[in-house]
Design a protein around this motif. Structure first.
Motif, PDB file in Angstrom:
ATOM      1  N   VAL A  30      -1.960  15.019  -0.438  1.00 53.13           N
ATOM      2  CA  VAL A  30      -1.898  13.665  -0.611  1.00 53.13           C
ATOM      3  C   VAL A  30      -2.120  13.217   0.902  1.00 53.13           C
ATOM      4  O   VAL A  30      -1.286  14.096   1.718  1.00 53.13           O
ATOM      5  N   PRO A  31      -2.159  11.947   1.134  1.00 49.53           N
ATOM      6  CA  PRO A  31      -1.583  11.215   2.285  1.00 49.53           C
ATOM      7  C   PRO A  31      -0.103  11.195   2.117  1.00 49.53           C
ATOM      8  O   PRO A  31       0.286  10.439   1.339  1.00 49.53           O
ATOM      9  N   SER A  32       0.554  11.967   2.978  1.00 49.91           N
ATOM     10  CA  SER A  32       1.968  12.271   2.706  1.00 49.91           C
ATOM     11  C   SER A  32       2.721  11.112   3.422  1.00 49.91           C
ATOM     12  O   SER A  32       3.788  10.796   2.924  1.00 49.91           O
ATOM     13  N   MET A  33       2.212  10.225   4.119  1.00 50.65           N
ATOM     14  CA  MET A  33       2.597   8.717   4.746  1.00 50.65           C
ATOM     15  C   MET A  33       1.277   8.180   5.161  1.00 50.65           C
ATOM     16  O   MET A  33       0.311   8.554   5.285  1.00 50.65           O
ATOM     17  N   ARG A  34       1.555   6.797   5.215  1.00 51.40           N
ATOM     18  CA  ARG A  34       0.396   6.087   5.953  1.00 51.40           C
ATOM     19  C   ARG A  34       1.254   4.964   6.876  1.00 51.40           C
ATOM     20  O   ARG A  34       2.335   4.612   6.551  1.00 51.40           O
ATOM     21  N   LYS A  51       4.787  -6.380  13.370  1.00 53.86           N
ATOM     22  CA  LYS A  51       3.897  -6.413  12.238  1.00 53.86           C
ATOM     23  C   LYS A  51       3.229  -5.113  12.128  1.00 53.86           C
ATOM     24  O   LYS A  51       2.074  -5.216  11.320  1.00 53.86           O
ATOM     25  N   SER A  52       3.880  -3.958  12.572  1.00 52.25           N
ATOM     26  CA  SER A  52       3.211  -2.951  12.288  1.00 52.25           C
ATOM     27  C   SER A  52       3.468  -2.619  10.597  1.00 52.25           C
ATOM     28  O   SER A  52       4.441  -3.315  10.120  1.00 52.25           O
ATOM     29  N   LYS A  53       3.001  -1.518   9.955  1.00 51.55           N
ATOM     30  CA  LYS A  53       3.142  -1.159   8.496  1.00 51.55           C
ATOM     31  C   LYS A  53       3.488   0.154   8.319  1.00 51.55           C
ATOM     32  O   LYS A  53       2.703   1.228   9.057  1.00 51.55           O
ATOM     33  N   TRP A  54       4.127   0.447   7.299  1.00 55.68           N
ATOM     34  CA  TRP A  54       4.378   1.969   7.240  1.00 55.68           C
ATOM     35  C   TRP A  54       4.767   2.368   5.675  1.00 55.68           C
ATOM     36  O   TRP A  54       5.161   1.394   4.965  1.00 55.68           O
ATOM     37  N   ILE A  55       4.719   3.477   4.978  1.00 55.30           N
ATOM     38  CA  ILE A  55       4.988   3.673   3.881  1.00 55.30           C
ATOM     39  C   ILE A  55       5.355   5.347   3.765  1.00 55.30           C
ATOM     40  O   ILE A  55       4.658   6.170   4.571  1.00 55.30           O
ATOM     41  N   ASN A  56       6.054   5.904   2.881  1.00 51.56           N
ATOM     42  CA  ASN A  56       6.515   7.125   2.751  1.00 51.56           C
ATOM     43  C   ASN A  56       6.020   7.833   1.497  1.00 51.56           C
ATOM     44  O   ASN A  56       5.847   6.717   0.586  1.00 51.56           O
ATOM     45  N   GLU A  94       0.118   2.627  -4.902  1.00 50.49           N
ATOM     46  CA  GLU A  94      -0.990   1.212  -5.093  1.00 50.49           C
ATOM     47  C   GLU A  94      -1.472   1.101  -3.754  1.00 50.49           C
ATOM     48  O   GLU A  94      -2.477   0.185  -3.706  1.00 50.49           O
ATOM     49  N   GLY A  95      -1.235   1.803  -2.982  1.00 51.15           N
ATOM     50  CA  GLY A  95      -1.938   1.680  -1.614  1.00 51.15           C
ATOM     51  C   GLY A  95      -1.364   0.404  -0.689  1.00 51.15           C
ATOM     52  O   GLY A  95      -1.936   0.110   0.445  1.00 51.15           O
ATOM     53  N   GLN A  96       0.077  -0.032  -0.788  1.00 51.31           N
ATOM     54  CA  GLN A  96       0.442  -1.094  -0.088  1.00 51.31           C
ATOM     55  C   GLN A  96       1.373  -0.348   0.883  1.00 51.31           C
ATOM     56  O   GLN A  96       1.678   0.904   0.906  1.00 51.31           O
ATOM     57  N   LEU A  97       1.599  -1.163   2.051  1.00 58.46           N
ATOM     58  CA  LEU A  97       2.547  -0.836   3.034  1.00 58.46           C
ATOM     59  C   LEU A  97       3.734  -1.747   3.306  1.00 58.46           C
ATOM     60  O   LEU A  97       3.748  -2.594   2.849  1.00 58.46           O
ATOM     61  N   LEU A  98       4.752  -1.157   3.673  1.00 61.66           N
ATOM     62  CA  LEU A  98       6.154  -1.849   3.985  1.00 61.66           C
ATOM     63  C   LEU A  98       6.017  -2.371   5.418  1.00 61.66           C
ATOM     64  O   LEU A  98       5.284  -1.977   6.144  1.00 61.66           O
ATOM     65  N   ASP A  99       6.831  -3.619   5.387  1.00 60.76           N
ATOM     66  CA  ASP A  99       6.847  -3.969   7.112  1.00 60.76           C
ATOM     67  C   ASP A  99       7.856  -2.963   7.709  1.00 60.76           C
ATOM     68  O   ASP A  99       8.758  -2.244   7.320  1.00 60.76           O
TER      69      ASP A  99
END
Length: 916
Positions: free
Chosen positions: A850-854, A864-869, A891-896
């Motif tokens: 999987v994409p292990s993070m984005r 204003k950067s975004k990230w997710i684990n 869901e393909g969303q990112l966090l602030d």
């Protein structure tokens, strides 16, 4: 299921039937009571254990060794931002906080890297420990720590270890995590103190999973038993340079200065050549058995971050300010790794309250629990990302063994030997002898069957001379001391392109594609790593260890490695494709690049956005990461729709492909059917032609039952997979197979399209006959898995992600697995798509990487950067932060992603003060 003994025909049951029925009901009552009692006990045990192990995140804690107070600020997802006044305090606090959230994970990792898993888990992991001791990761890590790392790096490692041990002080296993409490039922294991070498050794494990082409090296060699040179060439096509762009497009190697120059002139052709095992058309007997036996050993090893080298990929790209709405670069990264729980990544910010000579860091990003520093992320000046370069840094050598030594150029050299004692929880210790050649450790010694095969091979006249048999040794760059740990800290504080490149020079292993952007508007790329040069051979096949002309001759110099800085096109894409065109570089980096399917799709998406002066936003970068387009479907579907289908049920399924936009969304019935057709095409065209010795066990890893209307039996699914794999080797369906099929697609009478007759089907002789059979087989496969009504089909029911704790979640008691594991999630995406939720066609449709993070870094405004684990900050199974990011990730969303002190303060939920 057993037959119904209570008269399903409508007759009344007889005396014996009534007796059996009473016994069955009595058994059921006892079973229910046992379950209720077990659940009650489990609930009490779980609640008390969980509460004992949760970390303190507010108030104050005193830590011996700090020179001043440290603030640990956590947001609503439990992600910590640490503020300190000295480098040592910063990294000591990092060790303490990571141990609070993830110590069990850290402990398992260090036992894996040191070959000591049996101390925790007993006799079931002894074989793994034997192999890992043979590689000697911890020995190399200690030598690295003692001899090659800088004094400042050692100081940071010591501070980190001090923080971990401050957390451990006075705690029993049950106070640390649920897993230790579960292990307590089996043995009396107690966690030991952390050491700096434990952190360094983790880089070796990461390098192992991301190293080179060893699987392909073995496969190509095994194929010679059944396939001819042209057939093997068909299955390993050359990288499509004319269709899929390389990473570096500006510049070339300058032979006059022996350096890579952006805009250089002197083109040099590839001087490396060789066909593998001494150029022999017939390899010595014993090689085939040795290599297939080595697969058995490799398949049993636990993974560190990947899938033991299979299918490892990643995406990263950077766009300069001339093409973005901010006027400054945007940088995206999503490494593709095997799913793990908790995620291999740990998000964190490391901030000096005032950046100075005594406190040099202001950095945020993705870390590894167990290692100080930030691996991927950004600081106040630059951002960077990584993808696996895939360069070939491992070579297998077939060694000719004689007595207590091995042959080199007609002479016998003695082995270097050492003894290793493996302690086993609940059992007796075991001592092994590790033998090493100049090419590396003799990995074939770790399997009794391999040793027998090596001895048996002496009777073969193809041996270079009479002796005691064969063995296989491994040469690998990570088995030599390096400086990768230095590189982590240098990257974290680099402020410009020059400092970034200097840091990359220390990044020995694993060799990663490094992309770069800075707040001044510059973008760049650097290939780092310790990359070997060879005398004879190109690393594509095992080499003859008895011929020194096949030895490594050195390493490519840093100045010679390809790079790119502010290219005219205004963007750089890395997704495991070829780094540079062959005719512009004198060295063979590898013969086994990814084939550029994802990288070219990303390039096309960028080009479509910036044509006619268009600008790219952070949201555009996020949407690109979620692209589900199937490139192989674009090639095959037009031809599949031309197949004349008589069966109305198969025709009904075929019609799903009409008008399909090739997007593999979770709710797409067309995606489900096409991927089944693709899998069946591969089975029919190649599965009956590949040697059965090819690596098949790993093809069935992580296979999960599909979402059926009835109860799923996961164990049965895995067993069936193993039976299928034992009959024949199946293609995994990755983008190498895209290229294989693309190259033969217009040859309708190719021998590859021939498949044998079965009880139900005629033999096929042409492409369209085989495609027709695949359409039919896929229809009935999905009927069995998803039901006959195609209106109920969708890709997500087949393509599901299960998150499993990597130790007790796979091997522990059922009730422990229930407590530790999570899922399933129905996912979009697929194999070799940008949204790379990979599946292995040899074993089913379940998600195996999987994409292990984005992340998307905005260099115009870092806040204003975004990230997710993939999962969450915590490794505690019942923490609110165990998998609190997974739904958002799916869901393909990112966090602030807050960076500035003001933004961090605004988002802080809990503050913990660590005091001296």
């Amino acid at each position: 299921m057993p037959p119904n003994t209570t008269a399903s025909s409508g007759q009344k049951p007889g005396k014996s039937g009534r007796k059996k029925g009473r016994k069955a009901r009595l058994f059921l009552i006892v079973l229910v009571l046992a379950i209720i009692g077990g659940v009650a006990f489990g609930a009490f045990w779980t609640v008390s254990t969980v509460r004992a192990s949760f970390p303190q995140t507010t108030g104050e804690i005193k830590l011996d060794g700090l020179s001043g107070p440290v603030d640990v600020k956590r947001d609503s997802y439990g992600i910590p931002q640490i503020y300190a006044s000295s480098d040592e305090d910063l990294f000591m606090a990092q060790g303490f906080v990571q141990a609070q959230d993830r110590f069990y994970e850290m402990d398992v990792r260090r036992h894996m890297t040191s070959g000591r898993l049996s101390e925790m888990f007993g006799s079931g992991t002894v074989d793994d420990d034997e192999f890992l001791r043979t590689l000697g990761w911890d020995r190399v890590a200690k030598e690295e720590y003692d001899t090659t790392l800088s004094d400042s790096t050692k100081k940071y490692l010591q501070a980190y270890a001090k923080g971990v041990n401050a957390y451990l002080k006075g705690k029993d296993g049950k106070d640390i995590s649920l897993e230790y409490a579960a292990l307590g039922f089996e043995n009396d294991y107690k966690p030991q103190e952390w050491t700096p070498v434990d952190s360094v050794a983790w880089l070796k494990a990461m390098a192992w999973d991301l190293s080179g082409n060893m699987d392909d090296e073995i496969d190509r060699s095994l194929m010679t038993s059944r396939l001819g040179p042209q057939q093997i060439e068909d299955l390993y096509p050359e990288y499509p340079y004319s269709r899929n762009q390389t990473i570096v497009q500006e510049g070339e190697y300058d032979s006059a200065t022996q350096s890579y120059v952006q805009g250089g002139s002197n083109t040099t052709t590839d001087s490396a050549a060789g066909t593998g095992l001494a150029g022999d058309t017939t390899a010595p007997a014993g090689l085939e058995s040795q290599l297939s036996g080595l697969y058995d050993v490799l398949d049993d090893l636990p993974t560190a971050v990947g899938v033991n080298g299979n299918g490892i990929g990643s995406n990263s790209w950077v766009v300069d300010g001339s093409h973005t709405i901010t006027g400054k670069p945007l940088l995206a990264n999503d490494p593709h790794l095997s799913p793990s729980l908790p995620s291999v990544w740990y998000q964190m910010g490391l901030h000096c309250t005032t950046v100075s000579a005594t406190c040099q860091y202001d950095v945020s990003g993705y870390t590894f629990a167990g290692m100080p520093g930030v691996i991927i992320g950004h600081n106040q000046d630059i951002a960077w990302g990584m993808t696996n370069s895939g360069v070939d840094v491992t070579d297998l050598y077939l060694e000719k063994l004689t007595g207590d030594g091995y042959q080199v150029d007609g002479k016998v050299k003695p082995f270097t030997t050492r003894k290793e004692t493996i302690k086993v929880a609940g059992g007796d210790s075991k001592t092994i002898v590790v033998r090493e050649t100049d090419n590396g450790p003799l990995v074939s010694d770790r399997d009794d069957e391999l040793v027998k095969v090596g001895e048996k091979a002496t009777v073969d006249s193809a041996a270079p001379d009479r002796g005691d048999g064969y063995g296989i040794s491994l040469r690998w760059t990570a088995l030599e001391p390096g400086n990768s740990m230095d590189a982590v800290f240098e990257l974290d504080k680099a402020s410009d392109w020059t400092e970034f490149r200097n840091a990359s020079a220390s990044f020995d292993v694993p060799s990663q594609n490094l992309i770069y952007a800075d707040t001044k508007g510059n973008i760049g790329y650097q290939l780092p790593g310790k990359i070997p040069t060879r005398g004879k051979g190109d690393g594509s096949l095992p080499a003859p260890g008895w011929d020194s002309e096949y030895n490594w001759t050195g390493y490519i110099k840093q100045a010679e490695l390809p790079y790119e800085y502010n290219p005219d096109r205004g963007y750089i894409v890395t997704a495991n494709q070829a780094v540079v065109e062959k005719d512009k570089y004198p060295y063979t980096l590898t013969t086994d690049w990814g084939y550029g399917t994802r990288s070219q799709r990303i390039t096309d998406l960028i080009e479509s956005k910036i044509k006619d002066g268009g600008k790219i936003s952070t949201e555009d970068m996020r949407q690109m990461q979620l692209d589900n387009s199937s490139e192989i479907a674009k090639l095959l579907v037009p031809k599949l729709l031309k197949i004349d289908v008589d069966d109305p049920d198969v025709r009904e399924a075929q019609k799903l492909l009409e008008g399909w936009d090739y997007t593999q969304d979770a709710d797409s019935a067309a995606a489900a059917y096409f991927n089944s057709v693709w899998r069946n095409i591969l089975k029919l065209a190649f599965g009956n032609k590949l040697p059965k010795e090819l690596r098949v066990e790993g093809q069935c890893l992580n296979v999960a039952p599909v979402d059926t209307t009835g109860p799923a039996d996961e164990d049965q699914t895995v067993r069936e997979c193993g039976q299928r794999a034992a009959d024949k080797a199946q293609p995994d369906g990755g983008d190498r197979w895209f290229e294989v099929v693309r190259n033969i697609i217009d040859d309708e009478d190719s021998d590859w399209w021939k498949s044998p007759k079965t009880r139900l089907d005629k033999a096929t002789d042409t492409r369209d006959e085989l495609f027709g059979r695949a359409l039919k087989d896929a229809r009935w496969e999905l009927t069995a898995k998803l039901g006959k009504d195609i209106d109920t089909w969708n890709w997500g029911r087949l393509h599901r992600l299960f998150l499993k704790n990597q130790t007790l979640g796979t091997e522990g008691p059922a009730y422990v697995q229930y407590m530790l594991n999570r899922g399933p999630w129905k996912l979009s995406g697929g194999e070799a798509t940008v949204n790379a939720t990979g599946w292995n066609a040899a074993g089913g449709y379940g998600v195996v990487w999987v994409p292990s993070m984005r992340m998307v870094v905005n260099l115009g405004d870092l806040d204003k950067s975004k990230w997710i684990n993939l999962t969450g900050a915590s490794g505690h199974a019942y923490s609110a932060h165990y998998t609190d990011q997974t739904d958002i990730w799916a869901e393909g969303q990112l966090l602030d992603w807050s960076f500035s002190k003001e933004a961090v303060d605004k988002g802080t939920s809990d503050t913990l003060v660590l005091k001296p």
